[in-house]
Scaffold this motif. Sequence first.
Motif, PDB file in Angstrom:
ATOM      1  N   GLY A  37     -13.417 -77.090  37.379  1.00 53.02           N
ATOM      2  CA  GLY A  37     -12.493 -77.243  38.495  1.00 53.02           C
ATOM      3  C   GLY A  37     -11.306 -78.142  38.229  1.00 53.02           C
ATOM      4  O   GLY A  37     -10.443 -78.311  39.107  1.00 53.02           O
ATOM      5  N   TYR A  38     -11.219 -78.713  37.053  1.00 52.97           N
ATOM      6  CA  TYR A  38     -10.069 -79.544  36.709  1.00 52.97           C
ATOM      7  C   TYR A  38      -8.896 -78.653  36.313  1.00 52.97           C
ATOM      8  O   TYR A  38      -9.071 -77.498  35.918  1.00 52.97           O
ATOM      9  CB  TYR A  38     -10.405 -80.492  35.556  1.00 52.97           C
ATOM     10  CG  TYR A  38     -11.457 -81.517  35.891  1.00 52.97           C
ATOM     11  CD1 TYR A  38     -11.135 -82.674  36.604  1.00 52.97           C
ATOM     12  CD2 TYR A  38     -12.789 -81.323  35.515  1.00 52.97           C
ATOM     13  CE1 TYR A  38     -12.106 -83.617  36.915  1.00 52.97           C
ATOM     14  CE2 TYR A  38     -13.770 -82.257  35.830  1.00 52.97           C
ATOM     15  CZ  TYR A  38     -13.425 -83.403  36.528  1.00 52.97           C
ATOM     16  OH  TYR A  38     -14.390 -84.323  36.848  1.00 52.97           O
ATOM     17  N   THR A  39      -7.679 -79.185  36.395  1.00 50.29           N
ATOM     18  CA  THR A  39      -6.512 -78.415  35.970  1.00 50.29           C
ATOM     19  C   THR A  39      -6.445 -78.405  34.440  1.00 50.29           C
ATOM     20  O   THR A  39      -7.154 -79.168  33.767  1.00 50.29           O
ATOM     21  CB  THR A  39      -5.206 -79.032  36.507  1.00 50.29           C
ATOM     22  OG1 THR A  39      -4.976 -80.299  35.865  1.00 50.29           O
ATOM     23  CG2 THR A  39      -5.281 -79.224  38.020  1.00 50.29           C
ATOM     24  N   ALA A  40      -5.556 -77.567  33.917  1.00 53.08           N
ATOM     25  CA  ALA A  40      -5.405 -77.471  32.464  1.00 53.08           C
ATOM     26  C   ALA A  40      -4.934 -78.790  31.860  1.00 53.08           C
ATOM     27  O   ALA A  40      -5.135 -79.040  30.660  1.00 53.08           O
ATOM     28  CB  ALA A  40      -4.426 -76.352  32.115  1.00 53.08           C
ATOM     29  N   ALA A  41      -4.336 -79.644  32.660  1.00 49.27           N
ATOM     30  CA  ALA A  41      -3.884 -80.946  32.160  1.00 49.27           C
ATOM     31  C   ALA A  41      -5.054 -81.811  31.702  1.00 49.27           C
ATOM     32  O   ALA A  41      -4.883 -82.715  30.869  1.00 49.27           O
ATOM     33  CB  ALA A  41      -3.091 -81.681  33.232  1.00 49.27           C
ATOM     34  N   ALA A  42      -6.254 -81.540  32.226  1.00 57.11           N
ATOM     35  CA  ALA A  42      -7.438 -82.325  31.853  1.00 57.11           C
ATOM     36  C   ALA A  42      -7.800 -82.146  30.388  1.00 57.11           C
ATOM     37  O   ALA A  42      -8.567 -82.951  29.833  1.00 57.11           O
ATOM     38  CB  ALA A  42      -8.621 -81.941  32.725  1.00 57.11           C
ATOM     39  N   THR A  43      -7.256 -81.117  29.750  1.00 58.12           N
ATOM     40  CA  THR A  43      -7.530 -80.942  28.316  1.00 58.12           C
ATOM     41  C   THR A  43      -7.022 -82.133  27.509  1.00 58.12           C
ATOM     42  O   THR A  43      -7.515 -82.383  26.404  1.00 58.12           O
ATOM     43  CB  THR A  43      -6.891 -79.644  27.794  1.00 58.12           C
ATOM     44  OG1 THR A  43      -5.476 -79.666  28.062  1.00 58.12           O
ATOM     45  CG2 THR A  43      -7.504 -78.421  28.456  1.00 58.12           C
ATOM     46  N   GLY A  44      -6.055 -82.856  28.061  1.00 64.54           N
ATOM     47  CA  GLY A  44      -5.585 -84.066  27.384  1.00 64.54           C
ATOM     48  C   GLY A  44      -6.664 -85.132  27.327  1.00 64.54           C
ATOM     49  O   GLY A  44      -6.847 -85.800  26.303  1.00 64.54           O
ATOM     50  N   TYR A  45      -7.411 -85.290  28.432  1.00 68.45           N
ATOM     51  CA  TYR A  45      -8.514 -86.244  28.435  1.00 68.45           C
ATOM     52  C   TYR A  45      -9.607 -85.794  27.465  1.00 68.45           C
ATOM     53  O   TYR A  45     -10.203 -86.622  26.758  1.00 68.45           O
ATOM     54  CB  TYR A  45      -9.104 -86.369  29.847  1.00 68.45           C
ATOM     55  CG  TYR A  45      -8.185 -87.017  30.848  1.00 68.45           C
ATOM     56  CD1 TYR A  45      -7.559 -88.235  30.560  1.00 68.45           C
ATOM     57  CD2 TYR A  45      -7.942 -86.423  32.086  1.00 68.45           C
ATOM     58  CE1 TYR A  45      -6.713 -88.840  31.482  1.00 68.45           C
ATOM     59  CE2 TYR A  45      -7.106 -87.021  33.007  1.00 68.45           C
ATOM     60  CZ  TYR A  45      -6.485 -88.228  32.707  1.00 68.45           C
ATOM     61  OH  TYR A  45      -5.654 -88.813  33.618  1.00 68.45           O
ATOM     62  N   VAL A  46      -9.885 -84.492  27.436  1.00 67.65           N
ATOM     63  CA  VAL A  46     -10.859 -83.963  26.474  1.00 67.65           C
ATOM     64  C   VAL A  46     -10.413 -84.287  25.057  1.00 67.65           C
ATOM     65  O   VAL A  46     -11.197 -84.738  24.224  1.00 67.65           O
ATOM     66  CB  VAL A  46     -11.023 -82.434  26.644  1.00 67.65           C
ATOM     67  CG1 VAL A  46     -11.932 -81.874  25.546  1.00 67.65           C
ATOM     68  CG2 VAL A  46     -11.586 -82.098  28.018  1.00 67.65           C
ATOM     69  N   GLY A  47      -9.126 -84.059  24.799  1.00 69.90           N
ATOM     70  CA  GLY A  47      -8.579 -84.353  23.476  1.00 69.90           C
ATOM     71  C   GLY A  47      -8.682 -85.812  23.112  1.00 69.90           C
ATOM     72  O   GLY A  47      -9.001 -86.167  21.970  1.00 69.90           O
ATOM     73  N   ALA A  48      -8.423 -86.684  24.088  1.00 72.12           N
ATOM     74  CA  ALA A  48      -8.507 -88.129  23.833  1.00 72.12           C
ATOM     75  C   ALA A  48      -9.930 -88.535  23.479  1.00 72.12           C
ATOM     76  O   ALA A  48     -10.153 -89.351  22.567  1.00 72.12           O
ATOM     77  CB  ALA A  48      -8.016 -88.891  25.063  1.00 72.12           C
ATOM     78  N   ILE A  49     -10.907 -87.966  24.187  1.00 70.59           N
ATOM     79  CA  ILE A  49     -12.311 -88.282  23.902  1.00 70.59           C
ATOM     80  C   ILE A  49     -12.687 -87.824  22.489  1.00 70.59           C
ATOM     81  O   ILE A  49     -13.352 -88.547  21.735  1.00 70.59           O
ATOM     82  CB  ILE A  49     -13.226 -87.621  24.941  1.00 70.59           C
ATOM     83  CG1 ILE A  49     -13.009 -88.265  26.315  1.00 70.59           C
ATOM     84  CG2 ILE A  49     -14.698 -87.739  24.534  1.00 70.59           C
ATOM     85  CD1 ILE A  49     -13.688 -87.538  27.458  1.00 70.59           C
ATOM     86  N   LEU A  50     -12.233 -86.622  22.115  1.00 70.67           N
ATOM     87  CA  LEU A  50     -12.530 -86.124  20.774  1.00 70.67           C
ATOM     88  C   LEU A  50     -11.841 -86.986  19.708  1.00 70.67           C
ATOM     89  O   LEU A  50     -12.410 -87.236  18.639  1.00 70.67           O
ATOM     90  CB  LEU A  50     -12.076 -84.665  20.644  1.00 70.67           C
ATOM     91  CG  LEU A  50     -12.937 -83.636  21.384  1.00 70.67           C
ATOM     92  CD1 LEU A  50     -12.266 -82.276  21.390  1.00 70.67           C
ATOM     93  CD2 LEU A  50     -14.323 -83.547  20.747  1.00 70.67           C
ATOM     94  N   SER A  51     -10.631 -87.455  20.002  1.00 72.76           N
ATOM     95  CA  SER A  51      -9.931 -88.323  19.055  1.00 72.76           C
ATOM     96  C   SER A  51     -10.654 -89.657  18.896  1.00 72.76           C
ATOM     97  O   SER A  51     -10.709 -90.224  17.799  1.00 72.76           O
ATOM     98  CB  SER A  51      -8.488 -88.553  19.523  1.00 72.76           C
ATOM     99  OG  SER A  51      -7.758 -87.348  19.498  1.00 72.76           O
ATOM    100  N   VAL A  52     -11.214 -90.166  19.995  1.00 74.15           N
ATOM    101  CA  VAL A  52     -12.037 -91.380  19.909  1.00 74.15           C
ATOM    102  C   VAL A  52     -13.239 -91.110  19.010  1.00 74.15           C
ATOM    103  O   VAL A  52     -13.617 -91.947  18.179  1.00 74.15           O
ATOM    104  CB  VAL A  52     -12.505 -91.826  21.313  1.00 74.15           C
ATOM    105  CG1 VAL A  52     -13.574 -92.912  21.199  1.00 74.15           C
ATOM    106  CG2 VAL A  52     -11.329 -92.336  22.126  1.00 74.15           C
ATOM    107  N   GLY A  53     -13.835 -89.916  19.164  1.00 78.25           N
ATOM    108  CA  GLY A  53     -14.958 -89.546  18.301  1.00 78.25           C
ATOM    109  C   GLY A  53     -14.557 -89.535  16.840  1.00 78.25           C
ATOM    110  O   GLY A  53     -15.288 -90.026  15.974  1.00 78.25           O
ATOM    111  N   GLY A  54     -13.378 -88.970  16.547  1.00 77.54           N
ATOM    112  CA  GLY A  54     -12.887 -88.967  15.173  1.00 77.54           C
ATOM    113  C   GLY A  54     -12.652 -90.372  14.651  1.00 77.54           C
ATOM    114  O   GLY A  54     -12.933 -90.671  13.487  1.00 77.54           O
TER     115      GLY A  54
END
Length: 404
Positions: free
Chosen positions: A366-383
Amino acid sequence: MDSHEPQSVADTPSSTAVGLVMLALAMGGFGIGTGEFVIMGLLPNVADTFRVTTPEAGYVISAYALGVVIGAPVIAVLSAKLARRTLLLLLMTVFAAGNIMSAVAPTFASFTLLRFLTGLPHGAYFGVAALVAASMVPIHRRARAVGRVMLGLTIATLVGTPIATLLGQLLDWRAAFMMVGGLGALTVLLIALFLPKDRVADGASIMRELGALVRVQVWLTLGIAAVGFGGMFSIFTYIASTTTDVSGMSAGMIPVVLALFGIGMNVGNIVGSRLADISLKGTIGGMMAFNVVIMTLFSLTATSPVMLCICTFLIGCGFAACPAVQTRLMDVAADAQTLAAASNHSAFNVANALGAWLGGIAIAWGYTAAATGYVGAILSVGGLVVFGFSVALERRAGSASQVA
């Protein structure tokens, strides 16, 4: 240099000779990049030809990606006793033939199979090309040499893919794959003309290449790519939806936003390769931290068309870590260079799948497509976490060896 160096190594190759080799290798990257991404703009055309739905036509993208993931390590191991020049010629011949045959595929099933087969040489080509490029320059310029090979791929996102897509739309999607096949054939010619013959490394064997699989640092470096770059793909996969649905821009602005991402990738590749020659680890860690900040900002400001454009460009710049990761694999792989270098592109395709999947989950919730930025940030933290663990383990090993 390693033992795959040119036979004429006693005479340092001229800058012109090195430049021609880089051109040949980059042309291969340009062809592969164009072939990988052009299908995305031609899916409806392919679907109409084979009378399938557009989502069903999307299976060919997955088939190609699967070919990359499987082909890179398998080819690297099985070709352990081949000279690198010979291997590059074989890989690009398969790539060229696969695209030409894709252009004349009679059925959807045969087209899907051919896309899988065409993806097989992808990772191995980039891995071996990076090793060849690095072997032709002084050690303090390795990352820049790797960056020149990658430049073919990044330019493809900006120039090759749009031209091939336009060609496919004006004539027929089959013409686009014929064009890509022609680029592959041109690469074969250039490599045959400009890349000196080399000899196989002493002691080269399948078992020695498999030795990369027991090296923890190889796995950790591949983990940085598989997780850390997932954020970029999470955002890029849904950037069209973010542009229209969140920022409120017209569909006509989507190509502009995509072009900004492509420009960012080219800038990141050039700048990042130079930074990596100054500080390899600093570039990887610094760019992962940079991505966390920019991807978070992307989500926070995506409603603004100006900020969306700026952030999209900067996210593309995050590609700066790619030459550094590829070069680090050379450092940690010891004598299993080919398998490690080729597997980097398998890791990137894992990142592609992971980022797109997690971004899709966020939107499905239910989040907007802009939420992919937060997903990306979390994955970058993982990296960043994987990178930090890699460095800490390396320092611990170094301290232990000094004590011993």
